[in-house]
Design a protein around this motif. Structure first.
Motif, short mmCIF file in Angstrom:
data_model
loop_
_atom_site.label_atom_id
_atom_site.label_comp_id
_atom_site.label_asym_id
_atom_site.label_seq_id
_atom_site.Cartn_x
_atom_site.Cartn_y
_atom_site.Cartn_z
N GLU B 8 0.84 -1.20 0.00
CA GLU B 8 0.00 0.00 0.00
C GLU B 8 0.86 1.24 0.00
O GLU B 8 0.61 2.20 -0.71
CB GLU B 8 -0.90 0.00 1.23
CG GLU B 8 -2.12 -0.89 1.06
CD GLU B 8 -2.99 -0.90 2.30
OE1 GLU B 8 -2.64 -0.20 3.27
OE2 GLU B 8 -4.01 -1.59 2.29
N SER B 9 1.94 1.20 0.83
CA SER B 9 2.83 2.35 0.93
C SER B 9 3.45 2.67 -0.42
O SER B 9 3.55 3.83 -0.82
CB SER B 9 3.90 2.06 1.97
OG SER B 9 4.78 3.14 2.06
N GLU B 11 2.21 1.87 -3.35
CA GLU B 11 1.16 2.28 -4.27
C GLU B 11 0.80 3.75 -4.10
O GLU B 11 0.42 4.43 -5.05
CB GLU B 11 -0.09 1.41 -4.00
CG GLU B 11 -1.12 1.45 -5.09
CD GLU B 11 -2.36 0.64 -4.71
OE1 GLU B 11 -3.29 0.63 -5.50
OE2 GLU B 11 -2.37 0.04 -3.62
N LEU B 12 0.95 4.25 -2.87
CA LEU B 12 0.58 5.64 -2.58
C LEU B 12 1.62 6.64 -3.08
O LEU B 12 1.43 7.84 -2.95
CB LEU B 12 0.37 5.82 -1.08
CG LEU B 12 -0.86 5.10 -0.51
CD1 LEU B 12 -0.87 5.20 1.00
CD2 LEU B 12 -2.13 5.70 -1.09
N GLY B 13 2.71 6.15 -3.62
CA GLY B 13 3.71 7.05 -4.19
C GLY B 13 4.79 7.43 -3.20
O GLY B 13 4.72 7.11 -2.01
N ALA B 14 5.77 8.15 -3.72
CA ALA B 14 6.93 8.51 -2.90
C ALA B 14 6.67 9.77 -2.10
O ALA B 14 5.88 10.62 -2.49
CB ALA B 14 8.12 8.74 -3.82
N THR B 15 7.35 9.86 -0.97
CA THR B 15 7.33 11.11 -0.21
C THR B 15 8.52 11.95 -0.67
O THR B 15 9.41 11.45 -1.37
CB THR B 15 7.48 10.83 1.30
OG1 THR B 15 8.75 10.21 1.50
CG2 THR B 15 6.37 9.93 1.81
#
Lengths: 58, 305
Positions: B8-9, B11-15
């Motif tokens: 999930e992390s 999939e949510l994209g990079a910080t």
């Protein structure tokens, strides 16, 4: 009539995941703004120093 | 963290922090420091704004090389515990994005260096990026246990770049600083690889402990530390640095030899594997970082005093 904003998040995401996605996106945008602002300041400062060195300013 | 959460992390994209991590900020710290020392000890005064910008160029160039390294090594990074959480290996940043990020930053840093300083500094910066990417990452790292010895040159360029940015040329002192980092790299990395050899073995990276065994690596760490001690004293012998540096090099180098002796004498089994969870190697690795920091600091103080 204004078209609806495109949805980037997936259909199966929970509200928490959407919020997290938007938080990360906002963080990236702010970081990019900081980098671009820093780059502009560097170019400006370097230009002033170079012009000063070559005696074309002040 | 469970597998689902990791997926999930990703999939949510990079910080924003992931993009910073792509630049290997810890390596960048050392690069910035050694580059700044090269600039400070140079006999030519450089405008502070240009000097800071030149150091930023060195940092960004090193970061660009790090990003391209993470793009190329994403397969082996993913299977090593130490590197599995890197943004590309963990899937938070697309490989192509990492490559593009690295290439653009690399080109930008070299061009800006040419404008801010001179062509010599820009050329060495370009050479250092190319050396790290093509010679170390793509060629030597997966080919030979000497990867660190030859590839270590990539990390040794910053003092040369700093000096060249100020003077527009290369001289004996920055060349010796290059040599110091060059001979410092093997004992530094081999100390680490002694207690991370399982990781390297799993990834198929031919680090010295994997190919030649722990006993051979311990001897190599000790021998290279002795060579480093001798090389670090050359600036004093040639009169390029004074007593502050000479005394510091002797003391700090002596302490490094003591740590390396501890690695050599570590309680070990028949194959040379540590029975003390590699405590001496961990100590030598940590001290090696402090060593370089203090040695170059002493050189700067000596030259400025």
């Amino acid at each position: 009539m204004k078209p609806p904003a495109p949805r980037i998040e997936r259909e199966n995401w929970s509200p928490e995941m959407v919020a997290e996605f938007k938080r990360r996106q906002r963080g990236r945008n702010w970081a990019l703004l900081a980098v671009l602002a820093g780059f502009c300041i560097i170019i400006y400062a370097v230009a002033v120093v170079k012009l000063h060195e070559y005696g074309q300013m002040w | 963290m469970s597998e689902t959460l990791v997926l999930e992390s990703a999939e949510l994209g990079a910080t924003a922090a992931d993009w910073v991590a792509l630049l290997k900020p810890r390596v960048m710290t050392l690069v910035v420091y050694s580059g700044a020392i090269g600039l400070v000890v140079a006999p030519v005064h450089m405008n502070p704004i240009l000097a800071v910008t030149a150091i930023i160029c060195v940092a960004v160039g090193a970061g660009a090389a790090g990003a391209i390294n993470m793009w190329y090594d994403r397969d082996i990074d993913a299977v090593m515990r130490r590197t599995a959480s890197r943004p590309v290996a963990a899937g938070r940043i697309e490989p192509a994005s990492a490559l593009g990020f690295g290439v653009v930053l690399g080109i930008a840093s070299v061009l800006l260096m040419a404008v801010v300083a001179n062509g010599v500094a820009a050329g060495i910066l370009a050479l250092s990026i190319a050396f790290y990417v093509f010679i170390y990452t793509m060629w030597l790292k997966r080919l030979t246990p000497q990867n660190i010895v030859i590839g270590g040159a990539a990390g040794a360029f910053p003092p040369l770049i700093g000096w060249a940015a100020a003077t527009g040329s290369i001289a004996m002192l920055p060349a010796l600083m290059f040599a110091i980092i060059f001979f410092w790299t093997p004992p530094h990395f081999w100390s680490l690889s002694l207690y991370a050899s399982e990781d390297y073995k799993r990834a198929g990276v031919p680090m010295l402990p994997v190919v030649k065994g722990a006993r051979h690596t311990r001897v190599a760490v000790f021998v290279y530390t002795l060579i480093l001690l001798l090389v670090s004293l050359v600036p004093y012998w040639l009169g390029l640095a004074g007593r502050i540096y000479g005394g510091s090099a002797l003391l700090l180098g002596g302490a490094f030899v003591y740590y390396a002796w501890g690695v050599l004498q570590d309680r070990q089994d028949r194959l040379g594997n540590s029975l003390s969870k590699d405590m001496p190697a961990r100590g030598a690795f940590k001290y090696s970082l402090l060593y370089l920091f203090l040695l170059f600091g002493a050189l700067a103080i000596d030259r400025l005093a």
